[in-house]
Design a protein around this motif. Structure first.
Motif, PDB file in Angstrom:
ATOM      1  N   SER A 192      43.392  46.498  39.409  1.00  0.00           N
ATOM      2  CA  SER A 192      43.454  45.034  39.487  1.00  0.00           C
ATOM      3  C   SER A 192      43.592  44.507  40.904  1.00  0.00           C
ATOM      4  O   SER A 192      43.404  43.311  41.151  1.00  0.00           O
ATOM      5  CB  SER A 192      44.628  44.518  38.653  1.00  0.00           C
ATOM      6  N   LYS A 194      46.348  44.212  42.427  1.00  0.00           N
ATOM      7  CA  LYS A 194      47.598  43.453  42.505  1.00  0.00           C
ATOM      8  C   LYS A 194      48.783  44.294  42.960  1.00  0.00           C
ATOM      9  O   LYS A 194      49.871  43.755  43.192  1.00  0.00           O
ATOM     10  CB  LYS A 194      47.913  42.840  41.134  1.00  0.00           C
ATOM     11  N   GLN A 226      37.475  46.343  45.983  1.00  0.00           N
ATOM     12  CA  GLN A 226      37.825  45.122  46.704  1.00  0.00           C
ATOM     13  C   GLN A 226      36.641  44.599  47.509  1.00  0.00           C
ATOM     14  O   GLN A 226      36.369  43.388  47.530  1.00  0.00           O
ATOM     15  CB  GLN A 226      39.013  45.385  47.630  1.00  0.00           C
ATOM     16  N   ALA A 229      34.133  43.075  45.231  1.00  0.00           N
ATOM     17  CA  ALA A 229      34.672  41.814  44.728  1.00  0.00           C
ATOM     18  C   ALA A 229      34.519  40.703  45.753  1.00  0.00           C
ATOM     19  O   ALA A 229      34.112  39.575  45.417  1.00  0.00           O
ATOM     20  CB  ALA A 229      36.146  41.995  44.355  1.00  0.00           C
ATOM     21  N   GLU A 230      34.827  40.987  47.006  1.00  0.00           N
ATOM     22  CA  GLU A 230      34.706  39.973  48.059  1.00  0.00           C
ATOM     23  C   GLU A 230      33.260  39.571  48.253  1.00  0.00           C
ATOM     24  O   GLU A 230      32.950  38.390  48.455  1.00  0.00           O
ATOM     25  CB  GLU A 230      35.305  40.512  49.349  1.00  0.00           C
ATOM     26  N   LYS A 234      34.312  37.595  43.420  1.00  0.00           N
ATOM     27  CA  LYS A 234      35.035  37.888  42.188  1.00  0.00           C
ATOM     28  C   LYS A 234      36.363  38.542  42.531  1.00  0.00           C
ATOM     29  O   LYS A 234      36.660  38.809  43.693  1.00  0.00           O
ATOM     30  CB  LYS A 234      34.216  38.814  41.281  1.00  0.00           C
ATOM     31  N   THR A 235      37.167  38.825  41.520  1.00  0.00           N
ATOM     32  CA  THR A 235      38.414  39.565  41.729  1.00  0.00           C
ATOM     33  C   THR A 235      38.178  41.042  41.441  1.00  0.00           C
ATOM     34  O   THR A 235      37.220  41.403  40.741  1.00  0.00           O
ATOM     35  CB  THR A 235      39.528  39.040  40.816  1.00  0.00           C
ATOM     36  N   SER A 237      39.736  42.910  39.394  1.00  0.00           N
ATOM     37  CA  SER A 237      39.773  43.099  37.939  1.00  0.00           C
ATOM     38  C   SER A 237      38.421  42.788  37.316  1.00  0.00           C
ATOM     39  O   SER A 237      37.938  43.519  36.444  1.00  0.00           O
ATOM     40  CB  SER A 237      40.847  42.199  37.314  1.00  0.00           C
ATOM     41  N   GLN A 238      37.802  41.707  37.750  1.00  0.00           N
ATOM     42  CA  GLN A 238      36.513  41.309  37.189  1.00  0.00           C
ATOM     43  C   GLN A 238      35.432  42.336  37.514  1.00  0.00           C
ATOM     44  O   GLN A 238      34.568  42.624  36.679  1.00  0.00           O
ATOM     45  CB  GLN A 238      36.145  39.927  37.709  1.00  0.00           C
ATOM     46  N   GLN A 260      45.801  35.614  33.116  1.00  0.00           N
ATOM     47  CA  GLN A 260      45.119  36.903  33.059  1.00  0.00           C
ATOM     48  C   GLN A 260      43.929  36.864  32.108  1.00  0.00           C
ATOM     49  O   GLN A 260      42.882  37.454  32.397  1.00  0.00           O
ATOM     50  CB  GLN A 260      46.102  37.998  32.643  1.00  0.00           C
ATOM     51  N   GLU A 263      41.164  35.167  33.896  1.00  0.00           N
ATOM     52  CA  GLU A 263      40.588  36.044  34.906  1.00  0.00           C
ATOM     53  C   GLU A 263      39.673  37.080  34.255  1.00  0.00           C
ATOM     54  O   GLU A 263      38.579  37.362  34.749  1.00  0.00           O
ATOM     55  CB  GLU A 263      41.692  36.754  35.697  1.00  0.00           C
TER      56      GLU A 263
END
Length: 299
Positions: A192, A194, A226, A229-230, A234-235, A237-238, A260, A263
């Motif tokens: 995630s 996080k 990561q 995602a960047e 997106k995140t 998790s996605q 959550q 998300e």
């Protein structure tokens, strides 16, 4: 339109009671209420040694939900490793549920290739049709894609559960026309983005000890997730959930609150490119210590 939810009868069927109450009290239209499709799992308790015990469990789930039929009824795990005769009764009971119209489709959870082929053949002999059928994308709103009389296999599946065993099992499912439901697609939250050992961001409870062991090993993969995602806006998790979808599975991420859940929904409506999937695959293949697999997973 259809909204789907995957449950289990464990914990005294509390999730079934809550979902049944929610459906009854939902203030929206009847059309939306009727579009809810529910799958639940029947536990292989040691006292369930007769086919009728599975049927009774199914009827209990229906009673708690306030429903007449389940969209999918599943065996929660196989007893083949430690009680093979009980396994035969569980299989027969699941087929009885189908024959009696209590479930529209059947499925299993935590079955390996050998046991999956056996129960596939056994249920086919009982008339549970096993056929591949693609469904409209909007049916995969949150939990799983629903197909009438199509079987499901629920297994631990993620970038951290993508070894030879999972790949071989996914190939078998493709050959048999089985839809793979991927549980723990975020690997308990390791994917995630996080949590960080360096910054002291660890989950509460027993997961903290596990994360201290795995976070250093997972760091290179997390970095690739990561970066993707960047690039995508997106995140992490996605991205991790979308990777499961790109592999042809139906991920069922957990959510402890509305944020959550929202998300998780952000993983829908787009797809990772082939190059991105290959990059994530390569990073995942370099992980030497993946997630601990379910102790009930069979061969």
């Amino acid at each position: 339109m259809g909204t789907c939810s995957s449950l289990a009868e464990l914990q005294a069927g509390k999730s079934e009671l809550l979902l049944g109450q929610f459906i009854r009290e939902y203030p929206g239209s009847q059309r939306v209420r009727e579009g809810v499709h529910v799958a639940t799992k029947f536990a292989a308790y040691p006292w369930r040694v007769l086919p009728g015990n599975v049927v009774a469990a199914c009827r209990g789930s229906l009673r708690r939900l306030g429903a007449e039929q389940l969209s999918v009824g599943q065996l929660h795990w196989s007893t083949a490793n430690y009680q093979p005769l009980q396994e035969l009764a569980l299989q027969a009971g699941l087929a009885d549920c189908y024959d009696q119209g209590l479930v529209r489709a059947v499925g299993v959870s935590n079955y390996g290739p050998q046991q999956l082929e056996k129960i596939h053949a056994a249920l086919a002999k009982r008339g549970c049709r096993w056929r591949r059928r693609r469904c409209p994308a909007h049916w995969c709103r949150y939990r799983f894609r629903l197909a009438s009389a199509t079987d499901k296999l629920r297994i631990q599946f993620s970038l951290l559960s993508w070894g030879t065993a999972q790949q071989d099992l996914k190939s078998l499912c493709d050959d048999l026309g089985i839809t793979v439901i991927a549980y723990s697609p975020l690997a308990l939250g390791l994917l995630s983005g996080k949590y960080s050992l360096e910054e002291g961001r660890l989950p509460a409870g027993p997961r903290a000890a596990l994360f201290r062991q795995l976070l250093p090993e997972v760091a290179p993969l997390a970095g690739v997730v990561q970066a993707v995602a960047e690039e995508r806006g997106k995140t992490p998790s996605q991205v991790a959930i979308n990777w499961c979808m790109a592999k042809g599975t139906v991920p069922i991420p957990g959510a402890k609150d509305l944020a959550q859940a929202q998300e998780n929904l952000g993983a829908l409506g787009w797809r990772l490119g082939a190059g991105e999937v290959a990059e994530l695959d390569a990073a995942a293949s370099r992980i030497k210590k993946g997630m601990v697999q379910n102790i009930f997973q069979t061969k």
